[in-house]
Scaffold this motif. Structure first.
Motif, PDB file in Angstrom:
ATOM      1  N   GLU A 135      57.551 106.074 142.890  1.00 16.89           N
ATOM      2  CA  GLU A 135      56.244 105.560 142.496  1.00 16.89           C
ATOM      3  C   GLU A 135      55.372 106.700 141.994  1.00 16.89           C
ATOM      4  O   GLU A 135      55.699 107.884 142.154  1.00 16.89           O
ATOM      5  CB  GLU A 135      55.585 104.871 143.685  1.00 16.89           C
ATOM      6  CG  GLU A 135      55.350 105.805 144.868  1.00 16.89           C
ATOM      7  CD  GLU A 135      54.746 105.071 146.049  1.00 16.89           C
ATOM      8  OE1 GLU A 135      53.572 104.686 145.956  1.00 16.89           O
ATOM      9  OE2 GLU A 135      55.469 104.869 147.042  1.00 16.89           O
ATOM     10  N   GLY A 136      54.242 106.361 141.378  1.00 16.22           N
ATOM     11  CA  GLY A 136      53.335 107.380 140.868  1.00 16.22           C
ATOM     12  C   GLY A 136      52.659 108.141 142.001  1.00 16.22           C
ATOM     13  O   GLY A 136      52.149 107.543 142.945  1.00 16.22           O
ATOM     14  N   ILE A 137      52.628 109.461 141.904  1.00 19.75           N
ATOM     15  CA  ILE A 137      52.017 110.326 142.917  1.00 19.75           C
ATOM     16  C   ILE A 137      51.330 111.486 142.216  1.00 19.75           C
ATOM     17  O   ILE A 137      51.437 111.644 140.993  1.00 19.75           O
ATOM     18  CB  ILE A 137      53.081 110.863 143.914  1.00 19.75           C
ATOM     19  CG1 ILE A 137      54.216 111.561 143.138  1.00 19.75           C
ATOM     20  CG2 ILE A 137      53.633 109.751 144.777  1.00 19.75           C
ATOM     21  CD1 ILE A 137      55.266 112.182 144.033  1.00 19.75           C
ATOM     22  N   LEU A 138      50.638 112.315 142.991  1.00 15.69           N
ATOM     23  CA  LEU A 138      50.026 113.526 142.466  1.00 15.69           C
ATOM     24  C   LEU A 138      50.956 114.700 142.717  1.00 15.69           C
ATOM     25  O   LEU A 138      51.441 114.896 143.849  1.00 15.69           O
ATOM     26  CB  LEU A 138      48.671 113.781 143.129  1.00 15.69           C
ATOM     27  CG  LEU A 138      47.557 112.779 142.791  1.00 15.69           C
ATOM     28  CD1 LEU A 138      46.300 113.127 143.551  1.00 15.69           C
ATOM     29  CD2 LEU A 138      47.300 112.727 141.304  1.00 15.69           C
ATOM     30  N   GLY A 139      51.232 115.492 141.675  1.00 18.16           N
ATOM     31  CA  GLY A 139      52.125 116.630 141.823  1.00 18.16           C
ATOM     32  C   GLY A 139      51.501 117.722 142.682  1.00 18.16           C
ATOM     33  O   GLY A 139      50.312 118.029 142.560  1.00 18.16           O
ATOM     34  N   ARG A 140      52.309 118.331 143.546  1.00 17.04           N
ATOM     35  CA  ARG A 140      51.795 119.373 144.435  1.00 17.04           C
ATOM     36  C   ARG A 140      51.582 120.686 143.692  1.00 17.04           C
ATOM     37  O   ARG A 140      50.752 121.496 144.082  1.00 17.04           O
ATOM     38  CB  ARG A 140      52.780 119.591 145.588  1.00 17.04           C
ATOM     39  CG  ARG A 140      52.801 118.408 146.530  1.00 17.04           C
ATOM     40  CD  ARG A 140      53.279 118.782 147.901  1.00 17.04           C
ATOM     41  NE  ARG A 140      53.040 117.683 148.810  1.00 17.04           N
ATOM     42  CZ  ARG A 140      53.905 117.230 149.692  1.00 17.04           C
ATOM     43  NH1 ARG A 140      55.083 117.811 149.787  1.00 17.04           N
ATOM     44  NH2 ARG A 140      53.602 116.236 150.487  1.00 17.04           N
ATOM     45  N   GLY A 141      52.343 120.877 142.626  1.00 16.81           N
ATOM     46  CA  GLY A 141      52.174 122.126 141.894  1.00 16.81           C
ATOM     47  C   GLY A 141      50.952 122.128 140.993  1.00 16.81           C
ATOM     48  O   GLY A 141      50.300 123.149 140.827  1.00 16.81           O
ATOM     49  N   THR A 142      50.608 120.964 140.425  1.00 19.87           N
ATOM     50  CA  THR A 142      49.529 120.886 139.433  1.00 19.87           C
ATOM     51  C   THR A 142      48.390 119.990 139.854  1.00 19.87           C
ATOM     52  O   THR A 142      47.272 120.121 139.338  1.00 19.87           O
ATOM     53  CB  THR A 142      50.082 120.357 138.094  1.00 19.87           C
ATOM     54  OG1 THR A 142      50.570 119.024 138.290  1.00 19.87           O
ATOM     55  CG2 THR A 142      51.219 121.239 137.596  1.00 19.87           C
ATOM     56  N   GLY A 143      48.637 119.060 140.771  1.00 20.93           N
ATOM     57  CA  GLY A 143      47.615 118.096 141.129  1.00 20.93           C
ATOM     58  C   GLY A 143      47.458 116.975 140.116  1.00 20.93           C
ATOM     59  O   GLY A 143      46.577 116.128 140.250  1.00 20.93           O
TER      60      GLY A 143
END
Length: 499
Positions: A135-143
């Motif tokens: 599912e869609g999430i926020l990336g930990r590297g870029t936000g």
């Protein structure tokens, strides 16, 4: 006059209704087309990602599993090569069984190690899932918003050794949207069949009510159209498509207000034009009689022009027929001449080939000169083949050759041709293969073998690498003989001209 105005008003209302219905139908068709394009784009993207994940799984299996990334430069090199198959904005990640990221290629620069063991898609792999579309999430590297496609990496004993993940930024949909959208205000979304949203543009969030409607409609039909009519501002048209073989649904939607904006503009324009038309009716009535008389005169003039044109067409047709007959007679004379003189035309070339053969024998002790003589012999052989083909065609056109129909063993003919051309094919590094055929056909054995030999000769002559396949296919009461090769071939538009 009143009757005319009434008819004009009725026709105007009917036209307005048809325009309204047509605008809605066009909006539905365009949202459907946008959904089709998005379906194709997502399916192609997922297929490329899955193939890259399979290649990653195979490469890591060769090097001993995900742990080999930290010790094997070749493993890292293989992963970098696999990354080149993915879009430039996508990133390839590899983790161990605890979710620790061991390697990242592509996308943003990997600054420091991090763990994704708490991600929902990682937990699905722990539960035994092979391929997971996250599912869609926020990336930990870029936000930034992302969605993932991942594959479980198994150890030799079947336990999970880690996962390989392809990370896509949601922003990649923006480029697709700017190129593909056809309606102002349209929006696209990507969600899973369990209702979890993955990505969207220009806005991600679909309302819970919209998701329920989509899932309900999806259970009845994999592809379809939904009309939402809650109030004037929220009325919209939404098309959805299922991704074949994947638990994904893509949607394309546009508000009815945006879709009908061109219609309302045309409605205002037509109202102004209608008023102008009513004001112009008086002038039109005054000019009607004059126009009728002018049209009658134009019809008389047109009748005269048509009669003249028909006469010219008959004359030109007769002239073209005469010219065609003369050309056919000239062509038949040429063909008869070439057919009659075929022996005389072939004899000098045959004699030249004999002289070159004798010259080649005498130059055995002089390899350089002998090579020149061999090249001259090959060039002369090509010229003789072209001349033979031309003379054979001329003989057929002139009616000199009469086919002698008989029973032909296809197997014997194909074996003979293979034996004849296999040395030349092997000399060029080509593989000549014959598919056995036990059928017999009714044909002229000499002419049939000559035709197939011509195709086979062209295949050997112009194929630079690969193989040549000689075989047959049955088509009802007929047999088709195929000569298949691996050369580039002719452009589609020029095939008829070459034949």
């Amino acid at each position: 006059m009143a009757l005319f105005l009434s008819c004009f008003l009725i026709l105007g209302l009917l036209g307005t209704w048809m325009d309204y219905a047509g605008s809605l139908e066009q909006a539905q068709a365009e949202t459907g087309a946008l959904a089709d394009l998005l379906e194709e784009h997502v399916q192609r993207t997922v297929q490329v990602a899955d193939l890259s994940l399979q290649l990653t799984e195979g490469a890591l299996a060769v090097h001993g599993g995900p742990a080999a990334i930290t010790t094997s430069p070749q493993a890292r090199s293989d992963l970098a090569e696999i990354q080149s198959y993915l879009p430039a904005t996508a990133a390839l990640r590899v983790t161990d069984a605890e979710g620790n990221v061991l390697h990242v290629t592509g996308g943003v620069q990997w600054v420091k190690p991090f763990n994704i063991g708490d991600r929902p898609y990682f937990r699905e792999h722990l539960a035994g899932s092979g391929l997971v579309v996250g599912e869609g999430i926020l990336g930990r590297g870029t936000g930034n918003p992302i969605f993932t496609i991942s594959r479980r990496l198994n150890a030799p004993d079947g336990s999970m050794a880690g996962i390989a993940v392809v990370v896509f930024p949601v922003a990649m949909l923006e480029a697709f949207y700017e190129k593909a959208r056809t309606l102002p205000g349209s929006r696209i979304n990507l969600l899973r069949v369990d209702g979890r949203q993955m990505a969207g543009y220009p806005e991600k969030a679909l309302s819970d009510e919209q998701i329920r409607q989509i899932l309900k409609a999806h259970r009845d039909r994999p592809d379809g159209l939904i009309r939402e009519r809650r109030d004037k501002d929220s009325d919209s048209i939404l098309s959805y498509r299922s991704i074949e073989g994947l638990p994904l649904i893509v949607t394309a939607a546009v508000s009815t207000k945006d879709a009908l904006a061109p219609f309302y503009w045309r409605l205002r324009r037509n109202a102004v034009l209608g008023l102008l038309v009513v004001l112009a009716l008086a002038a039109i009535a005054a000019l009607a009689l004059q126009r009728i008389r002018a049209e009658e005169q134009a019809r008389r003039d047109l009748a005269i022009v048509n009669a003249t044109l028909e006469r010219r067409v008959v004359e030109r047709t007769a002239a073209l027929l005469t010219a065609r007959q003369e050309a056919e007679r000239a062509n038949e004379g040429k063909s008869r001449f070439l057919a009659a003189a075929s022996h005389d035309l072939r004899q000098p070339l045959q004699g030249a080939r004999l002289f070159l053969a004798v010259l080649g024998e005498r130059l055995k002790d002089r390899p350089a000169d002998q090579a020149i003589a061999n090249k001259a012999s090959e060039a002369l052989q090509g010229s003789q083949s072209l001349l033979n083909a031309l003379l054979d065609i001329s003989a057929l056109e002139a009616g000199v050759v009469t086919p002698k129909i008989g029973t032909v063993s296809v197997a014997e003919m194909l074996e003979h041709l293979c034996s004849e051309w296999e040395p030349q094919a092997a000399e060029k590094g080509l593989r000549l293969q014959v598919v056995p055929c036990r059928l017999h056909v009714q044909s002229d054995p000499v002419l049939l073998q000559r035709i197939v030999r011509n195709f086979l000769a062209n295949a050997v002559r112009y194929t630079q690498q690969g193989q040549i396949l000689l075989g047959c296919r049955r088509r009802g009461t007929h047999l088709r003989i195929d000569v298949c090769d691996t050369r580039p071939g002719h452009p589609a538009g020029r095939t008829a001209a070459h034949l």
